[in-house]
Scaffold this motif. Structure first.
Motif, PDB file in Angstrom:
ATOM      1  N   PHE A   1     -36.695  65.563  -4.368  1.00  0.00           N
ATOM      2  CA  PHE A   1     -35.678  65.329  -3.355  1.00  0.00           C
ATOM      3  C   PHE A   1     -34.473  66.218  -3.625  1.00  0.00           C
ATOM      4  O   PHE A   1     -34.136  66.501  -4.775  1.00  0.00           O
ATOM      5  N   SER A   2     -33.825  66.656  -2.568  1.00  0.00           N
ATOM      6  CA  SER A   2     -32.585  67.423  -2.711  1.00  0.00           C
ATOM      7  C   SER A   2     -31.490  66.522  -3.252  1.00  0.00           C
ATOM      8  O   SER A   2     -31.503  65.304  -3.040  1.00  0.00           O
ATOM      9  N   PRO A   3     -30.496  67.090  -3.956  1.00  0.00           N
ATOM     10  CA  PRO A   3     -29.383  66.268  -4.441  1.00  0.00           C
ATOM     11  C   PRO A   3     -28.680  65.561  -3.281  1.00  0.00           C
ATOM     12  O   PRO A   3     -28.500  66.121  -2.203  1.00  0.00           O
ATOM     13  N   GLY A   4     -28.289  64.332  -3.519  1.00  0.00           N
ATOM     14  CA  GLY A   4     -27.609  63.553  -2.486  1.00  0.00           C
ATOM     15  C   GLY A   4     -27.790  62.070  -2.697  1.00  0.00           C
ATOM     16  O   GLY A   4     -28.322  61.618  -3.706  1.00  0.00           O
ATOM     17  N   VAL A   5     -27.339  61.301  -1.705  1.00  0.00           N
ATOM     18  CA  VAL A   5     -27.434  59.843  -1.750  1.00  0.00           C
ATOM     19  C   VAL A   5     -28.500  59.390  -0.764  1.00  0.00           C
ATOM     20  O   VAL A   5     -28.543  59.841   0.391  1.00  0.00           O
ATOM     21  N   TYR A   6     -29.354  58.479  -1.202  1.00  0.00           N
ATOM     22  CA  TYR A   6     -30.446  57.963  -0.374  1.00  0.00           C
ATOM     23  C   TYR A   6     -30.444  56.437  -0.428  1.00  0.00           C
ATOM     24  O   TYR A   6     -29.943  55.831  -1.387  1.00  0.00           O
ATOM     25  N   VAL A   7     -31.029  55.839   0.588  1.00  0.00           N
ATOM     26  CA  VAL A   7     -31.242  54.392   0.616  1.00  0.00           C
ATOM     27  C   VAL A   7     -32.737  54.142   0.772  1.00  0.00           C
ATOM     28  O   VAL A   7     -33.355  54.610   1.738  1.00  0.00           O
ATOM     29  N   ALA A   8     -33.306  53.423  -0.203  1.00  0.00           N
ATOM     30  CA  ALA A   8     -34.734  53.093  -0.182  1.00  0.00           C
ATOM     31  C   ALA A   8     -34.884  51.631   0.194  1.00  0.00           C
ATOM     32  O   ALA A   8     -34.195  50.761  -0.353  1.00  0.00           O
ATOM     33  N   THR A   9     -35.793  51.352   1.134  1.00  0.00           N
ATOM     34  CA  THR A   9     -36.062  49.983   1.578  1.00  0.00           C
ATOM     35  C   THR A   9     -37.529  49.668   1.366  1.00  0.00           C
ATOM     36  O   THR A   9     -38.406  50.372   1.887  1.00  0.00           O
ATOM     37  N   ALA A  10     -37.800  48.617   0.602  1.00  0.00           N
ATOM     38  CA  ALA A  10     -39.174  48.124   0.410  1.00  0.00           C
ATOM     39  C   ALA A  10     -39.325  46.824   1.181  1.00  0.00           C
ATOM     40  O   ALA A  10     -38.474  45.934   1.083  1.00  0.00           O
ATOM     41  N   THR A  11     -40.407  46.723   1.952  1.00  0.00           N
ATOM     42  CA  THR A  11     -40.635  45.541   2.781  1.00  0.00           C
ATOM     43  C   THR A  11     -42.016  44.967   2.483  1.00  0.00           C
ATOM     44  O   THR A  11     -43.021  45.683   2.565  1.00  0.00           O
ATOM     45  N   VAL A  12     -42.037  43.674   2.141  1.00  0.00           N
ATOM     46  CA  VAL A  12     -43.273  42.951   1.856  1.00  0.00           C
ATOM     47  C   VAL A  12     -43.223  41.614   2.592  1.00  0.00           C
ATOM     48  O   VAL A  12     -42.296  40.826   2.392  1.00  0.00           O
ATOM     49  N   LYS A  13     -44.199  41.383   3.487  1.00  0.00           N
ATOM     50  CA  LYS A  13     -44.280  40.119   4.229  1.00  0.00           C
ATOM     51  C   LYS A  13     -42.954  39.774   4.916  1.00  0.00           C
ATOM     52  O   LYS A  13     -42.503  38.632   4.896  1.00  0.00           O
ATOM     53  N   GLY A  14     -42.324  40.779   5.510  1.00  0.00           N
ATOM     54  CA  GLY A  14     -41.094  40.550   6.244  1.00  0.00           C
ATOM     55  C   GLY A  14     -39.853  40.449   5.382  1.00  0.00           C
ATOM     56  O   GLY A  14     -38.737  40.333   5.908  1.00  0.00           O
ATOM     57  N   LYS A  15     -39.998  40.474   4.042  1.00  0.00           N
ATOM     58  CA  LYS A  15     -38.869  40.435   3.137  1.00  0.00           C
ATOM     59  C   LYS A  15     -38.539  41.856   2.686  1.00  0.00           C
ATOM     60  O   LYS A  15     -39.442  42.628   2.352  1.00  0.00           O
ATOM     61  N   SER A  16     -37.246  42.180   2.660  1.00  0.00           N
ATOM     62  CA  SER A  16     -36.850  43.537   2.301  1.00  0.00           C
ATOM     63  C   SER A  16     -35.855  43.537   1.161  1.00  0.00           C
ATOM     64  O   SER A  16     -35.041  42.613   1.016  1.00  0.00           O
ATOM     65  N   LYS A  17     -35.927  44.579   0.362  1.00  0.00           N
ATOM     66  CA  LYS A  17     -34.934  44.865  -0.661  1.00  0.00           C
ATOM     67  C   LYS A  17     -34.546  46.328  -0.545  1.00  0.00           C
ATOM     68  O   LYS A  17     -35.364  47.174  -0.171  1.00  0.00           O
ATOM     69  N   GLN A  18     -33.292  46.603  -0.894  1.00  0.00           N
ATOM     70  CA  GLN A  18     -32.801  47.979  -0.784  1.00  0.00           C
ATOM     71  C   GLN A  18     -32.200  48.451  -2.094  1.00  0.00           C
ATOM     72  O   GLN A  18     -31.640  47.665  -2.863  1.00  0.00           O
ATOM     73  N   LEU A  19     -32.331  49.734  -2.311  1.00  0.00           N
ATOM     74  CA  LEU A  19     -31.714  50.389  -3.452  1.00  0.00           C
ATOM     75  C   LEU A  19     -30.935  51.599  -2.975  1.00  0.00           C
ATOM     76  O   LEU A  19     -31.400  52.333  -2.093  1.00  0.00           O
ATOM     77  N   ARG A  20     -29.762  51.797  -3.552  1.00  0.00           N
ATOM     78  CA  ARG A  20     -28.987  53.008  -3.289  1.00  0.00           C
ATOM     79  C   ARG A  20     -29.267  53.977  -4.437  1.00  0.00           C
ATOM     80  O   ARG A  20     -29.130  53.628  -5.611  1.00  0.00           O
ATOM     81  N   ILE A  21     -29.673  55.190  -4.084  1.00  0.00           N
ATOM     82  CA  ILE A  21     -30.119  56.159  -5.084  1.00  0.00           C
ATOM     83  C   ILE A  21     -29.220  57.382  -5.029  1.00  0.00           C
ATOM     84  O   ILE A  21     -29.025  57.970  -3.960  1.00  0.00           O
ATOM     85  N   LEU A  22     -28.679  57.766  -6.158  1.00  0.00           N
ATOM     86  CA  LEU A  22     -27.919  59.000  -6.263  1.00  0.00           C
ATOM     87  C   LEU A  22     -28.787  60.031  -6.962  1.00  0.00           C
ATOM     88  O   LEU A  22     -29.113  59.902  -8.137  1.00  0.00           O
ATOM     89  N   LYS A  23     -29.224  61.057  -6.223  1.00  0.00           N
ATOM     90  CA  LYS A  23     -30.066  62.112  -6.777  1.00  0.00           C
ATOM     91  C   LYS A  23     -29.168  63.290  -7.143  1.00  0.00           C
ATOM     92  O   LYS A  23     -28.539  63.908  -6.294  1.00  0.00           O
ATOM     93  N   ILE A  24     -29.093  63.597  -8.420  1.00  0.00           N
ATOM     94  CA  ILE A  24     -28.222  64.671  -8.905  1.00  0.00           C
ATOM     95  C   ILE A  24     -29.015  65.971  -9.039  1.00  0.00           C
ATOM     96  O   ILE A  24     -30.139  65.960  -9.514  1.00  0.00           O
TER      97      ILE A  24
END
Length: 575
Positions: free
Chosen positions: A552-575
């Motif tokens: 991935f190019s350097p920057g900020v990303y938001v990853a969303t994982a969804t299982v059975k309608g439930k979601s969690k998110q992570l904020r990722i800083l790629k340097i």
């Protein structure tokens, strides 16, 4: 952000050219040897105050000046390199100086109350100083026609209006042996691009209504204007670029492409600020009426004062996060609220719009909404049908059904109590039985959407309420996506990992995202960049997922994982 002392410091450091020609007569009205802040407005018809008879800002407030004999650098301005006290007047409509070519009616296209009057008159009362106000816009123009790169010979307004403003500012400074600098550019444009009216950058090309293309043109225009101001005035700091959000009935597509381009640019660039929409203001079918123009001028002044004088951050009322709820028929929108609480206001706008201006489309079909309610800093929308799946388009202040239902309006605002200096005027007011503002016989100058209080009474003689109204917006929750986080809020919208859901864990370490599920199930993983673009999307059927992001190019990303309608998110800083 800069404070007022800093602004004044670069004003004094800016162009300071001694009068080289003793025979030149300096303006008798302008103080010699002082420093001036030059406030410039650019754009199309709303920037100049089109269709705004009568002019309200007729009196000069000491300290405010204009180049030539009117606030507009065009409209056959005379003596453009001379400073004169800023006084409101009707724009000259032809080269002979006539101001009565058009009827004195609500529909007449007389240019009168430029919103820049409201800006500098407010700031003069608020902070004082030596201010020059110049409107450099031109009605009915695309952003391409206003751009420096325009190749259409009779549409090079950047040179004939904007560059002329700077060159005459330099000459006026020389005449008065003073310094001059520009702290801000106000920009009001977008309607022609919504409708693909006017020329593109080259002969035969049409103007764009594409969001990304418009945003690129907007940023390039901002950069060009800043660079030319630095060059002309010799100031050390770039002026801030304050824009409004084009919309109302001019929003001609469901995606609200031009308004979203302006909003996104303000969230992505530190030197672009969106002051908000104009839909709550009294208008005349698209153009504002004189109250509306002066009112929005004070809104622009408020934003300038908060950001450039007090050094505060400002973003308009807008969504931060949109998500599906446990109740399958509900979605929640969390807002960035400048001043709490949120209010669904049906009196200032004089109309309760359909569903307060909100729309939800599922897989392309407009949904029936049963309720729209405020909960703290959120708006909860309840539909008649299930919203837990499918592609959801969530819209506010959109075009409505058949493009006419809400016509780009809504009822959501904050509770900002920042005080205006000017009051709402009854345009049909009388003194001694005669109209204060002359008009053609049998005509009312009042707007159709007269502003009222909660008792249903017009607010004549009361200060303009300077609430922050929600911007128009268009966002999408893709099928299987529970939450969308709006990019561009920095620390204000840092995505924290959502409340733990027992069925899976989701975390990252270095360049690897790891997801573990107690029981095997379908897993959807989506990663978006800070512009909201999907850079990775995949459906897994494993109980353990490892995703590598080293490429991935350097920057900020938001990853969303969804299982059975439930979601969690992570904020990722790629340097």
């Amino acid at each position: 952000m800069k404070n007022y002392i800093v602004i004044l410091s670069f004003a004094f450091m800016a162009l300071n050219v001694s009068c080289q020609k003793p025979e030149e007569k300096m303006s008798e009205q302008a103080p010699v040897g002082n420093s001036y802040l030059h406030f410039i407005m650019y754009g199309q018809s709303l920037s100049v105050g089109a269709q705004s008879y009568p002019v309200l800002s007729t009196e000069n407030i000491p300290g405010n000046y204009m180049l030539g004999d009117q606030i507009w650098i065009n409209y056959w301005n005379v003596g453009k390199n001379t400073l004169n006290p800023l006084t409101g007047k009707l724009a000259k409509q032809d080269k002979n100086g006539s101001t009565n070519l058009y009827p004195f009616t609500r529909s007449g296209t007389i240019t009168a109350e430029c919103p820049l009057y409201g800006v500098v008159n407010h700031l003069q009362k608020k902070i004082g100083g030596n201010f020059i106000a110049t409107s450099s816009g031109t009605s009915g123009r695309s952003i391409e026609e206003l751009s420096k790169e325009s190749k259409v010979s009779d549409r090079q307004h950047y040179v004939t209006e904007f560059k002329s403003t700077l060159s005459n500012g330099v000459l006026a400074a020389r005449k008065n042996n003073c310094s001059i600098s520009c702290p801000v550019i106000f920009f009001m444009q977008g309607e022609n691009n919504y409708e693909n009216k006017g020329n593109g950058l080259t002969v035969g090309a049409k103007s764009t209504s594409d969001k990304n293309e418009y945003k690129q043109l907007l940023v390039r225009l901002k950069d060009n204007m800043q660079d030319d101001i630095l060059s002309a005035y010799g100031q050390p700091e770039k002026p801030v670029f304050i824009t409004y959000q084009a919309g109302c009935q001019y929003g001609k597509n469901k995606e609200l492409s031009i308004g979203m381009a302006q909003l996104e640019a303000s969230n992505e660039y530190d030197d672009i600020i969106c002051a908000g929409p104009v839909y709550p203001l009294p208008d005349r079918g698209g153009h504002l009426d004189p109250n509306g123009y002066r009112w929005y001028g004070e809104m622009l002044a408020k934003v300038y004062y908060k950001t450039q004088v007090l050094g505060e951050d400002f973003k308009p009322l807008q969504p931060k996060r949109l998500q599906r709820m446990e109740n399958a028929k509900q979605i929640k929108i969390q807002f960035h609220v400048p001043v709490s609480p949120l209010v669904l206001d049906t009196w200032t706008t004089s109309v309760k719009f359909k569903d307060y201006g909100f729309e939800v489309h599922k897989d392309g079909i407009k949904q029936t909404l049963s309720n729209v309610a405020i909960e703290d800093d959120c708006v909860v929308i309840t539909a008649a049908n299930d919203l837990s799946s499918g592609r959801l388009e969530i819209i506010y202040a959109g075009i409505g059904e058949n493009g006419v239902l809400n016509r780009g309006h809504g009822n959501l605002r904050d509770s900002d109590d920042y005080e205006a200096f000017f009051t709402y005027v009854d345009l049909d007011g009388k003194e001694s039985g005669e109209y204060i503002y002359p008009r053609d016989p049998g005509n009312s100058l009042r707007p159709v959407n007269e502003v009222k209080n909660q008792l249903g009474q017009p607010i004549y003689g009361q200060p303009y309420p300077l609430y922050n109204w929600s911007v128009a917006f268009y966002y999408v929750l893709e099928d299987g996506q529970k939450t969308y986080v709006v990019p561009g809020f920095g620390n204000d919208t840092v995505v924290e990992q959502e409340e733990q859901v027992d069925i899976f864990s989701f975390y990252h370490q270095g360049n690897e995202l790891m997801l573990h599920i107690d029981n095997q199930s379908d897993v959807r993983l989506d990663i978006v960049d800070m512009l909201g673009r999907i850079v990775y999307s995949r459906l897994f059927k494993e109980s353990s997922v490892n995703c590598f992001i080293q490429n991935f190019s350097p920057g900020v990303y938001v990853a969303t994982a969804t299982v059975k309608g439930k979601s969690k998110q992570l904020r990722i800083l790629k340097i």
